[in-house]
Design an enzyme around this catalytic site. Structure first.
Site, short mmCIF file in Angstrom:
data_model
loop_
_atom_site.label_atom_id
_atom_site.label_comp_id
_atom_site.label_asym_id
_atom_site.label_seq_id
_atom_site.Cartn_x
_atom_site.Cartn_y
_atom_site.Cartn_z
N ASP A 1 29.50 25.90 -18.12
CA ASP A 1 30.45 26.99 -18.33
C ASP A 1 30.14 28.10 -17.31
O ASP A 1 29.05 28.11 -16.71
CB ASP A 1 30.28 27.49 -19.77
CG ASP A 1 31.23 28.63 -20.09
OD1 ASP A 1 32.38 28.61 -19.60
OD2 ASP A 1 30.82 29.54 -20.83
N GLU B 1 31.66 31.91 -17.50
CA GLU B 1 31.60 33.27 -18.07
C GLU B 1 30.60 33.32 -19.21
O GLU B 1 30.61 32.47 -20.10
CB GLU B 1 32.98 33.68 -18.57
CG GLU B 1 34.00 33.84 -17.44
CD GLU B 1 35.40 34.07 -17.99
OE1 GLU B 1 35.71 35.21 -18.37
OE2 GLU B 1 36.17 33.10 -18.05
N ASP C 1 37.26 27.77 -19.16
CA ASP C 1 38.58 28.21 -19.61
C ASP C 1 39.00 29.49 -18.91
O ASP C 1 39.85 30.23 -19.41
CB ASP C 1 38.61 28.35 -21.13
CG ASP C 1 38.71 26.99 -21.82
OD1 ASP C 1 39.30 26.08 -21.22
OD2 ASP C 1 38.21 26.85 -22.95
#
Lengths: 219, 219
Positions: free
Chosen positions: B8, B10, B92
């Site tokens: 990931d 962030e 995302d």
């Protein structure tokens, strides 16, 4: 827009590493590449026999490849591609060889094989990451929701180019291009980039026509 | 050794970009993130409503994110990971946001979504690259012959961490870690890197025991 680019490395972005090894060691058995022989098992059988006969070590390989430079314009081309689409280099090179020079390509993501050395550091074997990985990587990325644009120069790239939504040769030998006249072929990074841009536009139109499936939401 | 790392972005390598946007614009609707709400559709509904109300443009977003910096040690950690294993950031986030700062992470390969702007440059929608992409990317990479090591910090990472051969939290909020006590969790890049190194050794042993299948050849 969900496109991923897959590129071959040797012959596309930088010279054949085994040829550089041949030049450095004087061993002509290293001179054949995937532009002449599509079966990596055949190539590696001869390369490993020669490596063992001469006692080729990992540090010797590193020394032989340290001065290998990307082709003129290759880094700029690769950076332009990476700036537009996620990009993965898919190569039948080996981690212990390409890692000597990958910083010169600004650490792209590379899917490749690995070499095996004995306790004295002498090259004795290799491990394929996956048999016939190039078309399989295209299929896998497609299953992750991508459309694929690909380029390569050699016999071992044909499967990847044909599996991709848009595949093209770059700097391929004339004999290979003649055997696959339906695949587009380019001699410069600029023309290949333009091909990718046009293909992306076409794929984007396709994607827009299936908006519901791909999850577009407007507020 | 055929391992791929998925991370990931962030909360793992740099601060939440929507939070930076909230700070810059003063719009509190941008402050909620995937650490509080796992459904991106819910998050984006509120974000887009606020964006339209304030006339948030792409150039405003770019200005708001220009000064975002990776966490201390994040670049060194990511470079160490990329030096060992092919690495893909699966997020995302949105291409039009992360591309403002991705050069600070030295252009890693990123799989993420995209934003849509109207003719006046105002944010009006988004396109998901793929619904629930994180576990799907793990499955796709596995189909390309990889074993996967993954790390994330948020609710939307759970599927990826559980699909991976070795998944762990990094910097996850206490509430998320308490809800998933069986997943390892780390607070520093050093301990996460050590976890990956140990997992890679374990996976390598697994792989050695299936040598024939994976194609090891010794001369």
């Amino acid at each position: 827009m969900s496109i991923c680019v897959t590129l071959d490395i040797e012959g596309v972005l930088l010279p054949e590493l085994w040829t550089a090894l041949a030049d450095h060691t004087g061993e002509d058995a290293f001179r054949r590449t995937t532009t002449e022989e599509g079966d990596i098992a055949v190539l590696m059988h001869d390369r490993l026999a020669a490596a063992r006969a001469m006692g080729l070590t990992r540090s010797w390989i590193t020394a032989a490849l340290t001065d290998v430079m990307p082709f003129a314009g290759a880094v700029e081309f690769l950076q332009a591609i990476r700036g537009r689409w996620p990009t993965i280099l898919v190569s039948d090179t080996f981690n212990e060889m390409i890692s000597v020079v990958s910083h010169k390509l600004i650490w792209p993501t590379i899917f490749c094989h690995s070499l095996q050395f004995d306790n004295e550091g002498i090259l004795v074997g290799y491990r394929l990451r996956q048999h016939d990985q190039k078309p399989k990587v295209v299929t896998a990325l497609r299953s992750a929701g991508f459309r694929i644009m690909a380029a390569g120069d050699s016999l071992n790239d044909i499967g990847m180019l044909r599996s991709a939504d848009a595949g093209a040769f770059i700097n391929a030998p004339a004999a290979i291009r003649r055997s696959h006249p339906d695949l587009p072929g380019f001699e410069t990074y600029g023309t290949l980039f333009a091909f990718f841009e046009e293909a992306a536009e076409r794929l984007e139109v396709l994607e827009s026509s299936s908006i519901g499936r791909l999850g577009v939401f407007q507020c």
